[in-house]
Design an enzyme around this catalytic site. Structure first.
Site, PDB file in Angstrom:
ATOM      1  N   HIS A 218       0.882  -1.186   0.000  1.00  0.00           N
ATOM      2  CA  HIS A 218       0.000   0.000   0.000  1.00  0.00           C
ATOM      3  C   HIS A 218       0.913   1.227   0.000  1.00  0.00           C
ATOM      4  O   HIS A 218       1.573   1.509  -0.996  1.00  0.00           O
ATOM      5  CB  HIS A 218      -0.915  -0.103   1.224  1.00  0.00           C
ATOM      6  CG  HIS A 218      -2.057   0.875   1.279  1.00  0.00           C
ATOM      7  ND1 HIS A 218      -2.365   1.731   0.267  1.00  0.00           N
ATOM      8  CD2 HIS A 218      -2.974   1.120   2.253  1.00  0.00           C
ATOM      9  CE1 HIS A 218      -3.426   2.461   0.612  1.00  0.00           C
ATOM     10  NE2 HIS A 218      -3.811   2.109   1.821  1.00  0.00           N
ATOM     11  N   HIS A 258      -1.886  -2.102 -10.023  1.00  0.00           N
ATOM     12  CA  HIS A 258      -2.844  -1.541  -9.081  1.00  0.00           C
ATOM     13  C   HIS A 258      -4.070  -2.432  -9.075  1.00  0.00           C
ATOM     14  O   HIS A 258      -4.439  -2.970 -10.124  1.00  0.00           O
ATOM     15  CB  HIS A 258      -3.229  -0.111  -9.515  1.00  0.00           C
ATOM     16  CG  HIS A 258      -3.821   0.685  -8.410  1.00  0.00           C
ATOM     17  ND1 HIS A 258      -5.153   0.603  -8.105  1.00  0.00           N
ATOM     18  CD2 HIS A 258      -3.265   1.546  -7.518  1.00  0.00           C
ATOM     19  CE1 HIS A 258      -5.387   1.404  -7.076  1.00  0.00           C
ATOM     20  NE2 HIS A 258      -4.267   1.978  -6.700  1.00  0.00           N
ATOM     21  N   ASP A 314       3.027   5.768  -7.049  1.00  0.00           N
ATOM     22  CA  ASP A 314       4.275   5.643  -6.298  1.00  0.00           C
ATOM     23  C   ASP A 314       5.506   5.656  -7.180  1.00  0.00           C
ATOM     24  O   ASP A 314       6.609   5.946  -6.709  1.00  0.00           O
ATOM     25  CB  ASP A 314       4.269   4.346  -5.488  1.00  0.00           C
ATOM     26  CG  ASP A 314       3.204   4.386  -4.433  1.00  0.00           C
ATOM     27  OD1 ASP A 314       3.166   5.369  -3.695  1.00  0.00           O
ATOM     28  OD2 ASP A 314       2.385   3.462  -4.386  1.00  0.00           O
TER      29      ASP A 314
END
Ligand code: COA
Length: 377
Positions: A218, A258, A314
């Site tokens: 996460h 994802h 990210d």
């Protein structure tokens, strides 16, 4: 039974955000993330999430004053931070600090709408100060308090680095916060809502959320991205060969994939542009160049393997944060700073229309066993 990882299961309704993973679209309360990232600030987005609409000038000015008035750390909280080991994981330190904040709030257990709003504002304002203060303490420096009249983004960078950021750096931080503020029923938000579902207090909910965000699948992913960039850079290996080797070895390439997006994460697109600007200004494009090579290699490899795996938020936040002078092990805590308004907006929704969240499990263990007396086992 629901699919593993609860994929596709709708656990409740929310007016806060929606993701169309097929086309790579994200909206907050009706507004496209791209529009918000380009045309609003983190403070405006906090207001939007808690009130359902963007503020006008007067509302925003008052709101900013309230945030600023809540951003200072009390002496008691500074004392708590000083007791933490200097080598603690900053997310563990933040989780402990937010939990401790609750013990100093005499109204911690009150969950009326007004009280939840007060705590949402307080936690959003004070979390950047906590994160920066812990970082300074562990480096042997005295914590800095926020400056008056400055934005959350500007104050965070100031309290962390000890100098006021220029406009580009300040705006980059601000946009990164906007991009991470809310993301539907992600794991940490779900954890916060599960805790609220028991009618527990706001500090406990945010402590649950921080503990959940901490994991590398996460919020911890951008730390792993930076580790990967460093590893490739130090090894001097061709990035495409490194990616190929990692995939052949059954590894996941961090910053890709994802649960919801089957197209490029729209937040990654905005961050890529910001990365360009800030790195050009800093005169250091090494991480961005390397990131672009990895992205191209992943696109090739995924096409060959027939998989739809694209960069996520990210992937670029790692190099953007590094350029902003944020230490790698603080990345996830920065995510927590940004996500606090989203988490607390979900708490407002959960408390307003609550039912205990209590799913079932399918029992696959044995039945009918009899207890054998302990000496005979
Ligand atoms: N690198 C290589 N392969 C990947 C991958 C990655 N980053 N992400 C997914 N895959 C592969 C999976 O192994 C799976 O392969 P299989 O069909 O041969 O088993 C396939 O792509 C589909 O995966 P998916 O079902 O989409 O993954 P998930 O929903 O279970 O997991 C993540 C999602 C985010 C946990 C996963 O993509 C991941 O670990 N990514 C890296 C960590 C990261 O960047 N996390 C931040 C998310 S914002």
């Amino acid at each position: 039974m629901a699919g593993k990882g609860l994929e596709g299961v709708v656990v409740g309704q929310s007016r806060l955000s929606d993701i169309n993973g097929e086309v790579g679209e994200l909206i907050y309360a009706g507004y496209d993330i791209d529009d918000l990232a380009r045309n609003t600030t983190f403070e405006e987005v906090c207001y939007l999430l808690w009130n359902g609409e963007l503020p006008n000038r007067e509302q925003l000015d008052g709101f900013k004053r309230e945030l600023a008035a809540n951003a200072r750390l009390s002496d008691e909280m500074l004392a708590v931070l000083r007791t933490l080991p200097r080598d603690a994981d900053p997310m563990a330190a933040l989780r402990t600090a937010v939990s401790a904040l609750g013990t100093f709030d005499p109204k911690a257990d009150e969950i009326t709408d007004a009280e939840v709003r007060r705590k949402a504002l307080y936690l959003t304002a004070v979390t950047p100060t906590l994160v920066a203060a812990y970082d300074r303490l562990r480096n042997g420096n005295e914590p800095l308090q926020p400056k008056e009249g400055k934005s959350v983004a500007s104050n965070f960078l100031y309290m962390l680095n000890g100098e006021e950021p220029n406009d580009t750096r300040c705006r980059t931080m601000d946009v990164a916060l906007v991009l991470h503020a809310e993301h539907a029923m992600n794991a940490s938000t779900f954890a916060a809502r599960v805790t609220a579902g028991t009618l527990s207090d706001v500090y406990s909910c945010i402590t649950s959320a921080i503990g959940t965000l901490k994991g590398p699948s996460h919020g911890g992913a951008n730390v792993e991205v930076m580790n990967m960039l460093r590893e490739i850079d130090e090894s001097g290996q061709d990035p495409a060969a490194w990616v190929h080797g990692a995939l052949e070895g059954g590894k996941k390439v961090m910053g890709f994939g994802h649960r919801v997006y089957r197209a490029t994460d729209p937040r990654a697109t905005v961050l890529r542009e910001l990365a360009d600007k800030i790195m050009a200004e800093a005169g250091e494009t090494r991480w961005l160049d390397l990131s672009d090579k990895i992205r191209a290699a992943m696109a090739d490899e995924m096409e060959k393997r027939g998989k739809k795996i694209y960069p996520n938020v990210d992937f670029f936040s790692a190099s953007v944060y590094t350029t902003l002078g944020i230490p790698m092990d603080l990345f996830t805590a920065v995510f927590a700073i940004a996500r606090t308004p989203g988490w607390t907006a979900h708490l407002l929704e959960q408390y307003a229309d609550n039912r205990l969240i209590r799913p079932s499990s399918e029992y696959v263990g044995p039945r009918g066993k009899k207890v054998v007396p302990i000496d005979q086992r």
